[in-house]
Design a protein around this motif. Sequence first.
Motif, PDB file in Angstrom:
ATOM      1  N   GLN A   1       3.794   6.897 -26.185  1.00  0.00           N
ATOM      2  CA  GLN A   1       3.725   5.496 -26.581  1.00  0.00           C
ATOM      3  C   GLN A   1       2.872   4.719 -25.586  1.00  0.00           C
ATOM      4  O   GLN A   1       2.998   4.900 -24.377  1.00  0.00           O
ATOM      5  CB  GLN A   1       5.124   4.875 -26.641  1.00  0.00           C
TER       6      GLN A   1
ATOM      7  N   GLY B   1       2.630  -5.417 -27.970  1.00  0.00           N
ATOM      8  CA  GLY B   1       3.061  -4.372 -28.890  1.00  0.00           C
ATOM      9  C   GLY B   1       3.085  -3.013 -28.236  1.00  0.00           C
ATOM     10  O   GLY B   1       2.604  -2.814 -27.117  1.00  0.00           O
ATOM     11  N   ILE B   2       3.672  -2.064 -28.955  1.00  0.00           N
ATOM     12  CA  ILE B   2       3.712  -0.670 -28.511  1.00  0.00           C
ATOM     13  C   ILE B   2       3.119   0.182 -29.622  1.00  0.00           C
ATOM     14  O   ILE B   2       3.412  -0.023 -30.804  1.00  0.00           O
ATOM     15  CB  ILE B   2       5.155  -0.236 -28.163  1.00  0.00           C
TER      16      ILE B   2
ATOM     17  N   ASP C   1       8.075   4.148 -35.800  1.00  0.00           N
ATOM     18  CA  ASP C   1       7.233   3.423 -34.844  1.00  0.00           C
ATOM     19  C   ASP C   1       7.204   1.921 -35.123  1.00  0.00           C
ATOM     20  O   ASP C   1       7.347   1.106 -34.203  1.00  0.00           O
ATOM     21  CB  ASP C   1       5.807   3.981 -34.871  1.00  0.00           C
ATOM     22  N   ASP C   2       7.006   1.530 -36.374  1.00  0.00           N
ATOM     23  CA  ASP C   2       6.945   0.098 -36.709  1.00  0.00           C
ATOM     24  C   ASP C   2       8.291  -0.579 -36.469  1.00  0.00           C
ATOM     25  O   ASP C   2       8.354  -1.724 -36.005  1.00  0.00           O
ATOM     26  CB  ASP C   2       6.516  -0.088 -38.163  1.00  0.00           C
TER      27      ASP C   2
ATOM     28  N   ASN D   1       8.677  -1.065 -32.760  1.00  0.00           N
ATOM     29  CA  ASN D   1       7.804  -2.140 -32.279  1.00  0.00           C
ATOM     30  C   ASN D   1       8.377  -3.509 -32.612  1.00  0.00           C
ATOM     31  O   ASN D   1       8.387  -4.414 -31.771  1.00  0.00           O
ATOM     32  CB  ASN D   1       6.414  -1.998 -32.893  1.00  0.00           C
TER      33      ASN D   1
END
Length: 764
Positions: A295, A315-316, A726-727, A730
């Motif tokens: 990440q 963000g990541i 992932d989203d 985040n």
Amino acid sequence: MAEDPVIPRLQDGGDENHDPDAPLFDGDVEVSSGGSKGELDIDLSNLPTDPGLRKKNSEYPSNIRDNVRRAYLLNGPYQPDIEFPQTKGNEDENRKFVIDWYKEFTWIEYSIEKDAAFCLYFKGGGDAFMATGFKNWKKKQGLRDHVGGPISAHNQAYRKGQDLLNQSQHIETVLQRQSSQARSEYRVRFKASVDCVRFLLKQGLAFRGHNETTNSNNRGNFLELLEFSAFLNKDIKDVVLQNALENNKLTAHVVQKDIVNSFAVETTNVILKELGDAFFSVLIDESRDISVKEQMVVVIRFMDDKGCVIERFLGIVHVRETTALSLKAALEELFSKHGLSIGRLRGQGYDGASNMRGQFGGLKTLIMNENESAYYVHCFAHQLQLALVGVAKNHPRIALLFNLTSNALNIVRVSCKRRDLLREKHTSKVIQKIQSGDILSGQGLNQETALKRSGDTRWGSHYGTLVSFILMHSSVIDVLEVVMENALTSEQRGEACALLDQMQSFEFIFNLHLMKDILGITSELSKALQREDQEIVNAITLVKVAKQRLNAMRNDGWDSFFAEVSSFCVKNDIIIPNMDDPFIKRGRSRRRVEVLTNQHYYRVQLFIGCIDLQNQELENRFNEVNTKLLLCMACLSPRDLFVAFDKEKLIRLAQFYLRDFSSKSLMLLSNQLETYILDTKKNTVYPLVYMLMTLALILPVATAGVERAFSAMNIIKNKLRNRMADDWMNDILVTYIEKDICETIDDETIMQRFQKMATRRGQL
């Protein structure tokens, strides 16, 4: 009989480990951004942002075309701030897109891919804005002609776009004919869900449970909290959960995620509005999460309109490779998503890894190839860690000290039994000292302590380890004696015996106190460098102070230091060698060893030698950054009535940023500097001087903001939530890290965004 209170069972996991037998929607068939077969393959949160790369709306499945249009309308026009390429006009005049058109024509989008302008709303007909894009930069009238009159194709498309977002105009809504009571109940139910999501985001808690059926004891935090809210508030109780319509409970997982996404988007919008069109720096680092995904965290640093330095989590991003090219591509994608440009960068801050700061192929170089004003600063805190600990370990006796402390930690902390024994030994010694009057008792004093493990990536951790060893030295010795007598294997008994011999030697105690004092001098510097509002001019001053203190310790600190070490040895029955006797080095014949006294060995080779190594490394490390740039910045410091002010150096500083200071600006700057030093007024009076200050202050000092984001990631994505998408991660991280902003966003804003994200059964 009174009803038992419903207490929410707040759980720390299960977010992605949902029971496969539990109903996915729990009776909620809300129409949203997911669910249909054609829609599952389309990620509406990651649609191409560049209008030149987008697919035609007709190429999407018919059942999701409205959702695709809605996603683009919610994101707004794509308006990158870049160095626009020039194209030859008919009269061989260089023409290019003008950035001021963004403000004049709010609908306009620019495609980097095609170097053309498009319209966000108009998606039909043969207009150039829909087909190949508008490229006639010479004729601005073409933009006005596209808008046309009230009934033009553009204005009709605009009204249709607004109608798409305004669901009260939809035919589905008209057919439902919701009563005012139904709308009121929907709003109450919706607000209850939003409040529950807000609370869970602030605490970083999981949402989902393993089994979310009505009779389950592990339904997840969201449903438990919603039920508890209903118990406390009768108005909510009458319209939520079992009392709500089966197809409109607003408790489905997809609904929860849409609400969280609304919070994340609105939080990011506040950050971007706070940034505006100001210059900014970027801090980047990458690390693996619990599911072994790499990440990349991105934090931006800028100055707000009040003159305060701000660091915000942007963000990541999940990166499949950690090469410089992959990191740059991920950064550009994130910037594109938020309408940011590498051209606005004026600083980069990394931890010094080769893929980040490489001279030829690192991320730093790739960015500077596009923007030479994006100066790189090696994280001061990382440099400090490398200088103080890494260099100290180059001395063999100091390296032995850290090895011994590490081995002692491994033995003492290997089992709960030994840890408990260490606590008991230390507690009994503290009680004895209180009774004898050696230490005082009182509120906040003599708190329970433990041995701290150091780590090369945890700034300042070595200092904490050495301090805890000094405080608990006698207790550690007691535990090692127990291990030596009662250990199950001869290897453990032998290792404990060797440690006892080493840790009760004068040389170990001497080196332990020496490194404690050296790291202590820079401990406050390390903490100061990690402050979010720390600026580079003050950081240089702090490094200078650390060097001065080390020199003072070297020249005048021997007597007090030796007295401290001797006092510790007397209290712990450790033999103190005569400083005038010859020093005997272990493991070598006396005939082959240079004859020197204990005084010379301990004072010159250890005490002065280690301090000199630190001074030399600090000098080398902090000269590694662009020295000229930093010296010029120091002239902006207001300390002691601008005693460091130097007009020539400040003009030289402006010359580093040729994109921001033209030849004419440099001439004007000279005059403004002369007046500024005599009459320090507001930034509006001296805009060029203020620009210099801004550029100096936004340069990153330390990547502490990135490290804090990784710490938050470990809280959010833990072992029980290791399958988090992932989203989803985040969105939760944005709201959790920037909770101060998230709390300022009112419920109505969240509800309106949620309502516009997809077709909803209920209407506000």
